[in-house]
Design an enzyme around this catalytic site. Structure first.
Site, mmCIF file in Angstrom:
data_model
loop_
_atom_site.group_PDB
_atom_site.id
_atom_site.type_symbol
_atom_site.label_atom_id
_atom_site.label_comp_id
_atom_site.label_asym_id
_atom_site.label_seq_id
_atom_site.Cartn_x
_atom_site.Cartn_y
_atom_site.Cartn_z
ATOM 1 N N GLY A 10 0.820 -1.212 0.000
ATOM 2 C CA GLY A 10 0.000 0.000 0.000
ATOM 3 C C GLY A 10 0.850 1.257 0.000
ATOM 4 O O GLY A 10 2.079 1.213 0.060
ATOM 5 N N LEU A 12 1.216 3.705 2.310
ATOM 6 C CA LEU A 12 1.965 3.958 3.540
ATOM 7 C C LEU A 12 3.093 2.940 3.724
ATOM 8 O O LEU A 12 4.214 3.300 4.087
ATOM 9 C CB LEU A 12 1.006 3.941 4.737
ATOM 10 C CG LEU A 12 1.588 4.332 6.092
ATOM 11 C CD1 LEU A 12 2.232 5.709 6.053
ATOM 12 C CD2 LEU A 12 0.501 4.269 7.170
ATOM 13 N N TYR A 126 -17.258 0.943 5.198
ATOM 14 C CA TYR A 126 -15.824 1.151 5.389
ATOM 15 C C TYR A 126 -15.545 1.795 6.747
ATOM 16 O O TYR A 126 -14.760 1.275 7.552
ATOM 17 C CB TYR A 126 -15.256 2.010 4.251
ATOM 18 C CG TYR A 126 -13.859 2.527 4.507
ATOM 19 C CD1 TYR A 126 -12.760 1.659 4.528
ATOM 20 C CD2 TYR A 126 -13.613 3.885 4.741
ATOM 21 C CE1 TYR A 126 -11.474 2.131 4.777
ATOM 22 C CE2 TYR A 126 -12.344 4.361 4.985
ATOM 23 C CZ TYR A 126 -11.276 3.481 5.005
ATOM 24 O OH TYR A 126 -10.011 3.956 5.256
#
Length: 289
Positions: A10, A12, A126
């Site tokens: 991802g 990060l 989410y």
């Protein structure tokens, strides 16, 4: 010093991987679903037993906000179950845990920047799965640090910056919503801040102060402002028209306001937070190169 970084593919996770050169004495172990399924309790336990981590940074998340509305089961596994397991085994093995969360835990109807103790009220699957992940993580490990962030972008993966640059090449004109306000966050800045928290606590363990924190870049922008800045800084000619959210209906409701108050993370850990446009310039420069 052994540090587990989940969600390595991802934005990060990739930025932490870039910054690891600044910490040559630290042993980083980067994993993603292909090397460690953090929703599999036996796999998580085995990994802790074998490695005896000093720190865990859980960057892994199910971030397909709209898809989560129809795939709640997968979202819950990654966003709720995984933080619970990370909390359980970090507590069991005396490992310091940093869990990354989101501005979507709030309703988005405030007009003042959200502090950490503002009432939570997620509006979609989410946000609900991320909030439940926070709750279970802290229940399992009250010594964990949770960092909520917003509008993440970087030179890695898919994000708003890359989408705007791609669409600008395809079209001469774009409509971008102006009634959703928040702060763009450069993932490299968040990565640097997380590593600074760890660095400070390596020097003195009392510097690792558990709790919930907010991190985004400084300043405020709408998505329209963000798009305008991307094109101005990168010298791209593309007309941007401000439009209302209801002209772009989506399965998941977006927060109209998600500005985060960062004073707690600044004051607790002595972190300097850059202004969003300055960080955007750095990211666009990297993308150009």
């Amino acid at each position: 010093m052994k540090i587990l970084v989940t969600g390595a593919y991802g934005q990060l996770g990739n930025e932490i991987n870039e910054l690891k050169v600044n910490y040559p004495d630290w042993n980083f172990i980067f994993t993603d679903v292909d090397s460690l399924d953090i929703t599999d309790e036996s796999a998580v336990e085995k990994s802790f037993v074998q490695n005896n981590f000093d720190y865990v940074i859980n960057c892994a998340a199910y971030t397909a906000v709209d898809k989560a509305e129809t795939d709640g089961e997968t979202a819950a596994k990654v966003n709720t179950l995984a933080p619970e397991l990370m909390g359980r085994y970090s507590a069991q093995f005396n490992t310091k845990l940093i869990q990354v969360s989101t501005d979507y835990v709030f309703a988005g109807d405030s007009y003042l920047p959200y502090s950490e103790d503002h009432p939570v009220n997620p509006q979609g699957t989410y946000g609900k799965t991320k909030l439940e992940g926070e709750i279970r993580c802290i229940h399992e490990n009250p010594q964990a640090i949770i960092i909520r962030t917003s509008w993440l972008y970087s030179s890695f993966g898919n994000n708003f910056v890359k989408t705007m640059l791609r669409l600008a090449k395809e079209r001469g004109e774009l409509g971008v919503v102006f009634d959703q306000v928040g702060t763009p966050t450069y993932a490299a800045d968040l990565a640097a801040s997380i590593l600074k928290i760890i660095e400070n606590s390596v020097k003195d363990s009392s510097n690792f102060v558990p709790g919930i924190y907010h991190y985004s870049n400084e300043g405020v922008a709408s998505w329209y402002d963000f798009a305008k800045a991307i094109f101005e800084i990168s010298g791209v000619t593309c007309k941007v028209n401000p439009v209302l959210s209801d002209q772009f209906p989506t399965p998941a409701k977006r927060p109209h306001f998600s500005v985060l108050n960062k004073s707690k993370i600044r004051n607790t850990f002595g972190i300097e937070i850059p202004y969003w446009k300055e960080s955007l310039k750095i990211c666009l420069d990297r993308l150009e190169k």
